[in-house]
Design an enzyme around this catalytic site. Structure first.
Site, PDB file in Angstrom:
ATOM      1  N   TYR A  20      52.049  28.754  57.864  1.00 48.26           N
ATOM      2  CA  TYR A  20      51.023  27.726  58.077  1.00 48.26           C
ATOM      3  C   TYR A  20      51.457  26.371  57.533  1.00 48.26           C
ATOM      4  O   TYR A  20      52.121  26.279  56.494  1.00 48.26           O
ATOM      5  CB  TYR A  20      49.714  28.130  57.408  1.00 48.26           C
ATOM      6  CG  TYR A  20      48.902  29.136  58.200  1.00 48.26           C
ATOM      7  CD1 TYR A  20      48.474  28.857  59.496  1.00 48.26           C
ATOM      8  CD2 TYR A  20      48.559  30.357  57.644  1.00 48.26           C
ATOM      9  CE1 TYR A  20      47.728  29.778  60.216  1.00 48.26           C
ATOM     10  CE2 TYR A  20      47.809  31.288  58.358  1.00 48.26           C
ATOM     11  CZ  TYR A  20      47.395  30.980  59.648  1.00 48.26           C
ATOM     12  OH  TYR A  20      46.654  31.891  60.347  1.00 48.26           O
ATOM     13  N   MET A  77      46.225  34.874  54.582  1.00 51.65           N
ATOM     14  CA  MET A  77      45.154  35.746  54.132  1.00 51.65           C
ATOM     15  C   MET A  77      45.619  37.199  54.032  1.00 51.65           C
ATOM     16  O   MET A  77      45.300  37.899  53.068  1.00 51.65           O
ATOM     17  CB  MET A  77      43.954  35.661  55.078  1.00 51.65           C
ATOM     18  CG  MET A  77      42.799  36.581  54.666  1.00 51.65           C
ATOM     19  SD  MET A  77      41.382  36.508  55.779  1.00 51.65           S
ATOM     20  CE  MET A  77      40.712  34.902  55.352  1.00 51.65           C
ATOM     21  N   ARG A  87      29.640  33.196  21.896  1.00 54.14           N
ATOM     22  CA  ARG A  87      29.186  33.647  23.207  1.00 54.14           C
ATOM     23  C   ARG A  87      27.884  34.387  22.921  1.00 54.14           C
ATOM     24  O   ARG A  87      26.959  33.805  22.367  1.00 54.14           O
ATOM     25  CB  ARG A  87      30.264  34.503  23.861  1.00 54.14           C
ATOM     26  CG  ARG A  87      30.210  34.530  25.374  1.00 54.14           C
ATOM     27  CD  ARG A  87      31.459  35.130  25.979  1.00 54.14           C
ATOM     28  NE  ARG A  87      31.722  36.491  25.506  1.00 54.14           N
ATOM     29  CZ  ARG A  87      32.740  37.234  25.915  1.00 54.14           C
ATOM     30  NH1 ARG A  87      33.603  36.745  26.778  1.00 54.14           N
ATOM     31  NH2 ARG A  87      32.917  38.447  25.438  1.00 54.14           N
ATOM     32  N   LYS A 115      35.233  48.131  32.177  1.00 58.88           N
ATOM     33  CA  LYS A 115      34.492  47.173  32.998  1.00 58.88           C
ATOM     34  C   LYS A 115      35.386  46.610  34.086  1.00 58.88           C
ATOM     35  O   LYS A 115      36.619  46.711  34.029  1.00 58.88           O
ATOM     36  CB  LYS A 115      33.946  46.051  32.126  1.00 58.88           C
ATOM     37  CG  LYS A 115      35.015  45.247  31.399  1.00 58.88           C
ATOM     38  CD  LYS A 115      34.399  44.197  30.492  1.00 58.88           C
ATOM     39  CE  LYS A 115      35.480  43.399  29.772  1.00 58.88           C
ATOM     40  NZ  LYS A 115      34.927  42.334  28.919  1.00 58.88           N
TER      41      LYS A 115
END
Length: 820
Positions: free
Chosen positions: A715, A764, A589, A491
């Site tokens: 930054y 980023m 769950r 998964k």
């Protein structure tokens, strides 16, 4: 060369049962690597978890009729055209047959052993000597108890020199390999840490490895390795052999040392018999210098002049001992194995290409095969047979030799005299939705073809080591009872590692089930040619019709889900569809509670539209010893509830509760199957295991600059140079999966042997590292996490778990897969 069945039977002292009508040319030990030929002999080897005897029926149906077995199949009389050779031990039979084959040839055989460098020394020696001798050699790193006999089986009368490597992992193994290889000349590279766990000390390991040369006439080694020298001189048999040594400092037949070195090359000074020679090799690392020195000494020991091999030695190639799988243009998959080209390595590469089930169309780029020792017509007929065997759809041949034999190939084909000619006519739109293999000799520069066929993405990649992944799978298998099945969770892009790329390997390794989170993940695997049973662990109500259409099996965790799936089964007219019942034993769950078991049993007993394939539960804290009592209680509760359900249903149903940590820590909870997840990728709940690192997140230094004291970096001016600083800019940022909380010194990177801090805020698309005082250059590789910087350490800094980091790697980061 071929042998009659009767001759082989006599060699193996076997009992012959059935029709002995064919001569044998090919050996097969892996039913997945089938060569459908009446001249193939399948040797049914029993492993820890696989037994070759189980695949006899399938092989017989595919055209294999000759078998070496330890026991006859119960229905052996049904195989009317088959021949069985019954022996006590099939591995020993493989050894005996290979040794018999070896004895048919009298040309020199070189045996290479050592802890490191065996394959590289073998390949560089071949590169240097191939114009002088027709050499048969081990394919890649075939140096094990089964790899060595398969390598020796390649010997035939067209060759005049053989080079085989031999590796061992425990005492007692080398004597067996010595009887097969029977080297006339021996070379030992070094003694190091590899496989040390099975030896009491390095001296014992050296002693065991040197048993390969028990009957050799000549032994080559580095005199500076005092341990090897001591063992040889103190051994009654080895001390009487002719030895040829090289050294950096001691008295030896050759003195070899690095005279000068720059960023790309090393000039070796070679001194012997009051003479001197200089060879400049395209490597600077110590391991490569040592490997090149071994090759030079081996050539010299055979009586050749080093000066005659200057050109070859100065062009020794980097040995890419792996196949690289990358994303190609127009939805293609690109496999790059272009460091050499010969029939043996071509067969290995084509077999890997054949595993790429995500594409129906297979294309091979193949250069001229150089120095094969065969006449061209016979050589390319053999190539054509391989292409037929693996159902290759299209051949792109590059080189004058292969072009001259193009009429031999009966498939879609095109030929070019040179790589540049192909590039001049290259049209990208002609290549789409295909698996493409590049297999070329180094002189043809197939890296140029790789460049135009590879999808262009930025330089930050996630590298997946498929050999390590298989190693980890086998580690967990070794903890299981032979009858315990294994389900692997794929998964979330296989924990960030990819989809069909990982599933293809797992299917090839014959795991029993795959698990995905949602139906669309399972659909993607089916579209990629995955045929294994797939369980959808979090099925959504609107996906049931899709799941049935793609033969995906749902987890059923509530009465509502059971009813809605049953309604879908009625609408589609299916019966006894496999489902998997989830029991909640304390995770709280998804799942049926213990109090609901009676009602669940009643519903299942009257429902003929579904059939329970498995019952399972989920451990909440199997990786933390503080919760071991709770885990034991979960296992006991699951055993009681699942046993009650099975007794009422009246048919066998698989049971499973263990996850990766559970497999390692709670062996009594294996039941019928286990679920392997994060452990496959090298993450363990134990301190010391044999798990290997699978995923390496890496990038490249794209710029280096000097920053004056008191200047700020990045930054918000968060980074500050407290003194004159050198910084490296790396094209990886939080959009790639590098967590922004690693900014300002919290995170570390590994560059050219240095661990350096991230400085300033992570951007980023980029980050900045403080490399002050380090020897680092633009273009150097950057490891974000991997073997050098374990992902678990990054997880600790971020106060999270490796799962989150793996699954957080952006899809814009190219996944590159490699396999030896």
């Amino acid at each position: 060369m071929s042998y009659t069945i009767q001759e082989i039977s006599k060699v193996l002292n076997a009992r012959l049962v059935g029709k002995a009508t064919h001569s044998i040319q090919h050996l097969l030990i892996d039913s997945r690597n089938i060569v459908a030929s009446p001249n193939t002999l399948f040797i049914a080897i029993r492993g820890e978890r696989q037994d070759g005897h189980k695949f006899i029926d399938d092989l017989y149906k595919k055209g294999i009729g000759n078998f070496v077995v330890e026991v006859l199949p119960e229905n052996y009389k049904d195989y009317s055209e088959a021949c069985f050779l019954v022996v006590l031990n099939t591995v020993m039979a493989l050894h005996q047959l290979a040794a018999y084959h070896r004895n048919q040839f009298s040309y020199p055989v070189i045996g290479i052993t050592g802890s490191n460098g065996k394959t590289i020394v073998k390949e560089w020696f071949y590169h240097a000597m191939q114009t002088q001798k027709n050499i048969v050699r081990s394919p890649k790193s075939f140096n094990s108890q089964v790899g060595v006999p398969l390598s020796v089986w390649l010997m035939n009368s067209t060759y005049d020199l053989a080079v085989f490597e031999a590796g061992i992992s425990m005492p007692g193994e080398m004597e067996k390999l010595e009887k097969i290889i029977q080297p006339t000349i021996g070379l030992i590279t070094n003694i190091g840490e590899s496989h040390q766990e099975n030896f009491t000390n390095y001296k014992q390991k050296a002693f065991e490895k040197l048993k390969l040369f028990k009957h050799s006439q000549l032994l080559v080694y580095c005199r500076d390795n005092e341990l090897i020298h001591e063992v040889i001189k103190n051994d009654p048999e080895l001390s009487n052999k002719k030895c040829y040594t090289w050294s950096v400092k001691s008295d030896a037949d050759l003195k070899i040392y690095a005279k000068t070195k720059n960023q790309l090359h090393t000039t070796l000074q070679i001194e012997f018999d009051n003479q001197a020679e200089e060879i400049t090799i395209p490597f600077t690392d110590n391991a490569s210098i040592e490997n090149a020195s071994h090759v030079i000494a081996l050539i010299s020991s055979l009586g050749y002049k080093i000066s005659d091999f200057k050109k070859q030695l100065e062009s020794i190639p980097p040995i890419a001992m792996r196949l690289e799988l990358k994303t190609g243009i127009n939805r293609c998959t690109l496999i790059n194995d272009s460091y050499n080209s010969d029939l043996n390595s071509l067969n290995i590469a084509l077999h890997y290409l054949d595993q790429q089930n995500q594409h129906k169309r297979k294309i091979l780029f193949l250069s001229d095969i150089l120095q094969s020792g065969k006449v061209q017509k016979q050589l390319y007929e053999d190539v054509s047979n391989l292409l037929s065997k693996y159902n290759i759809d299209e051949l792109i041949g590059i080189g004058t030799a292969i072009s001259s034999q193009q009429n031999i190939f009966n498939l879609e084909k095109k030929f070019y005299s040179t790589t540049n000619k192909f590039l001049e006519e290259f049209e990208p739109k002609k290549y789409s939705d295909s698996a493409i293999l590049l297999k070329g000799s180094r002189s043809f520069e197939f890296e140029k073809i790789s460049s135009v066929l590879e999808e262009k993405v930025h330089r930050t990649i996630l590298e997946i080591n498929l050999n390590a992944l298989v190693n980890n799978l086998n580690y967990f298998k070794s903890l299981l009872k032979p009858e315990t099945k294994i389900m692997v969770m794929v998964k979330a892009l296989s924990y960030g590692s990819g989809t069909h790329e990982i599933a293809n390997i797992l299917q090839y390794q014959r795991v029993d089930y795959l698990g995905v989170a949602f139906a669309d993940e399972g659909v993607a695997l089916r579209d990629a040619g995955i045929k294994l049973p797939i369980i959808v662990m979090n099925p959504e109500l609107n996906s049931f019709e899709l799941m049935i259409r793609y033969k995906l099996e749902p987890e059923i965790y509530s009465f509502l889900v059971l009813k809605q799936f049953t309604d879908t089964a009625i609408a589609l007219g299916v019966k006894e569809y496999p489902i998997h019942i989830k029991i909640d034993t304390g995770m709280h769950r998804l799942g049926f509670m213990a109090s609901e078991s009676e009602s669940l049993i009643n519903e299942l007993k009257k429902n003929k539209l579904v059939k329970v394939a498995s019952i399972f539960s989920h451990l909440a804290a199997s990786d933390e010893d503080i919760h071991d009592q709770f885990t034991e209680e979960q296992i006991e509760q699951f055993n009681a509830i699942s046993r009650k359900i099975i007794d009422q249903l009246g048919y066998f149903t698989i049971r499973h509760i263990l996850n990766s940590a559970g497999i390692e820590r709670f062996p009594k909870g294996q039941f019928d199957m286990v679920r392997l997840g994060i452990g496959l990728y090298g993450i363990s709940s134990l301190a010391n295991t044999n798990l290997a690192n699978v995923s390496t997140f890496k990038s490249t230094v794209i710029q280096i600059k000097q920053v004056a004291k008191d200047n700020t970096i990045g930054y918000n001016r968060k980074g500050k140079a407290t003194k004159e600083m050198h910084i490296a800019i790396i094209p990886v940022g939080y959009a790639d999966g590098l967590n922004r909380h690693l900014s300002n010194g919290k995170g570390k990177l590994y560059i050219n042997g240095y661990i350096v801090p991230i400085v300033g805020n992570i951007c980023m698309d980029m980050c900045i590292a403080d490399i002050t005082g380090c020897i680092i250059n633009e273009g150097d590789e950057v490891i974000i996490f991997g073997k050098e910087l374990p992902v678990a350490e990054m997880a600790n800094i971020l106060k999270t778990i490796p799962y989150e980091i793996f699954t957080g790697i952006s899809t814009r980061v190219k996944r590159v897969y490699f396999q030896e």
